[in-house]
Write an enzyme that holds these catalytic residues in place. Sequence first.
Site, short mmCIF file in Angstrom:
data_model
loop_
_atom_site.label_atom_id
_atom_site.label_comp_id
_atom_site.label_asym_id
_atom_site.label_seq_id
_atom_site.Cartn_x
_atom_site.Cartn_y
_atom_site.Cartn_z
N ASN A 1 0.81 -1.25 0.07
CA ASN A 1 0.05 0.17 -0.18
C ASN A 1 0.79 1.44 0.04
O ASN A 1 1.87 1.43 0.75
CB ASN A 1 -1.00 -0.04 1.37
CG ASN A 1 -1.96 0.97 1.31
OD1 ASN A 1 -2.81 1.33 0.20
ND2 ASN A 1 -2.14 1.59 2.31
N HIS B 1 -5.17 10.04 -1.12
CA HIS B 1 -5.24 11.12 -0.18
C HIS B 1 -4.99 12.77 -1.18
O HIS B 1 -4.02 12.74 -1.46
CB HIS B 1 -4.42 11.36 1.02
CG HIS B 1 -4.57 10.10 1.80
ND1 HIS B 1 -5.85 9.97 2.65
CD2 HIS B 1 -3.91 9.00 2.25
CE1 HIS B 1 -5.73 8.96 3.23
NE2 HIS B 1 -4.56 8.57 3.24
N GLU C 1 -7.43 4.32 0.46
CA GLU C 1 -7.75 5.67 1.46
C GLU C 1 -8.25 6.87 0.87
O GLU C 1 -7.90 7.90 1.33
CB GLU C 1 -6.29 5.88 2.07
CG GLU C 1 -5.61 4.47 2.81
CD GLU C 1 -4.55 4.39 3.56
OE1 GLU C 1 -4.26 5.79 4.00
OE2 GLU C 1 -3.85 3.82 3.94
N ASP D 1 -9.73 10.31 -0.01
CA ASP D 1 -10.30 11.39 0.48
C ASP D 1 -9.75 12.77 0.00
O ASP D 1 -8.90 12.53 -1.04
CB ASP D 1 -10.11 11.59 2.20
CG ASP D 1 -8.80 11.75 2.54
OD1 ASP D 1 -7.78 11.82 1.88
OD2 ASP D 1 -8.47 11.54 3.95
O1 9MR Z 1 -6.30 8.14 9.92
C1 9MR Z 1 -5.10 7.52 10.61
C2 9MR Z 1 -4.92 8.58 11.93
O2 9MR Z 1 -6.01 8.41 12.76
C3 9MR Z 1 -3.64 8.29 12.48
O3 9MR Z 1 -3.54 9.32 13.59
C4 9MR Z 1 -2.55 8.40 11.58
C5 9MR Z 1 -0.99 8.36 12.07
O4 9MR Z 1 -0.31 8.54 10.97
O5 9MR Z 1 -2.87 7.44 10.36
C6 9MR Z 1 -3.90 7.60 9.72
O6 9MR Z 1 -4.24 6.73 8.60
C7 9MR Z 1 -3.00 6.80 8.01
C8 9MR Z 1 -3.01 5.41 7.24
O7 9MR Z 1 -2.66 4.25 8.29
C9 9MR Z 1 -1.82 5.17 6.21
N1 9MR Z 1 -1.88 6.09 4.90
C10 9MR Z 1 -1.90 7.75 5.73
C11 9MR Z 1 -2.95 7.60 6.53
C12 9MR Z 1 -3.24 8.97 7.11
O8 9MR Z 1 -2.50 9.63 7.64
#
Ligand code: 9MR
Length: 403
Positions: free
Chosen positions: A191, A227, A257, A259
Amino acid sequence: MKNILGIILFVLGFNCVFANTNLNLRKLAESKGIYVGTAIMPSHLEDSKLVDLLTNNFNYLTPENHLKWENVQPAKGVFDFSGADKIVNFAIKHKMRVRGHTLAWHYQNPPWLASLKTDKEEAKKILKNHIMNVVGRYKGKIADWDVVNEPLDENGRLRVNLWNVLIGEEYIELAFRWANEADPNAKLFLNEYGVEWFGAKADAFYKLVKSLKEKGVPIHGVGFQFHIDGQYAPEPVFVAMNIKRFKELGLEVHITELDVRLRGTPSERAIEQQARIYSELMKVALAYDIPVYVTWGVTDKYSWIPSFFSGYGYALMFDDQYKPKKAAFAVSEVLAGERPKKSLYEDSDTESVIKRPLPPFRASKAKKVPIIDGEINKGEWDGTYAYSLMYNQLDTQDRKSTR
Ligand code: 9MR
């Protein structure tokens, strides 16, 4: 007569209101054979309004944080599956497919692991033990795994993360082999972000994945995170062509993921652009048989965006009042319509789109003077616009992949 007309109008009106709040993306998605998913936290399952949105619109779940090391193995050898279990059990109850996220990453590791200093053999043992325990526990319940997350840095080099330092780059293939051993039926993914359309990082990702395939590593697909900053809509043709080359390696491509963040209070134009981005991606997904389209959250209320990108928000398909936005309606329209054809992206015009001159960069001043040394240091580029390394601005022909 008047009364009957009144009743008919009332029923029609009621249905419209009802349809507006209950898009039922799930049903539409199932009619097209695609999973529409979202990331969630266990606490969201206590929110009945959110659960309503979930069950009406999604048939696929990714635990947003509760399968990451910091939650699953907070102390060495101590496993805590309570959060992930809640989500997996909910998914099973509602006949949803689950994505496991993630087994090896540079972030959200517990302090004992992040500061680990040990030899290669011991590090391998620790990673293997984690994977066998976690994937093993959900054998037959978690269908897709993001085995390794974000293995590349911004320039497309192998990231110097804890596993790379302790084990070497071999950690990637080992992780896949162990995950496969723990659940031979699970589909295993690499990923990544910043690889969704052409650019140096996408090319590096392509090379990495190709070499894993050639070595016979059990990798079944790639996850493109998506993203997106709503100011910079991806060109659907580029996304389609990028997906095509990964699929030609015999891999599945999942949108993992998605958004689309917007700045400040979004204008009508920005909201429409956001809807276009969501729906164009769904079109590409349907045209290329992308089986999984996951948004990183359900409502803006719980989105990670505002706390990571100051001044940004409004990134998901449902607003903070749980109401569907234009993006949700646009996606539902695509799902309800005829399946888009690949020729939309691959006809004779594709070449001319790829060569189309691009709009100039938008510039803005950095808060302090950045040091141009190839490293992005903290605060150095604050206030500027960030552009992905998508193309060589001076040569519009230079955007094709280097295969
Ligand atoms: O959405 C997640 C957030 O709640 C956490 O604090 C954060 C820490 O990095 O991770 C976010 O999810 C991430 C995902 O695991 C990997 N790709 C990027 C996402 C957004 O940061």
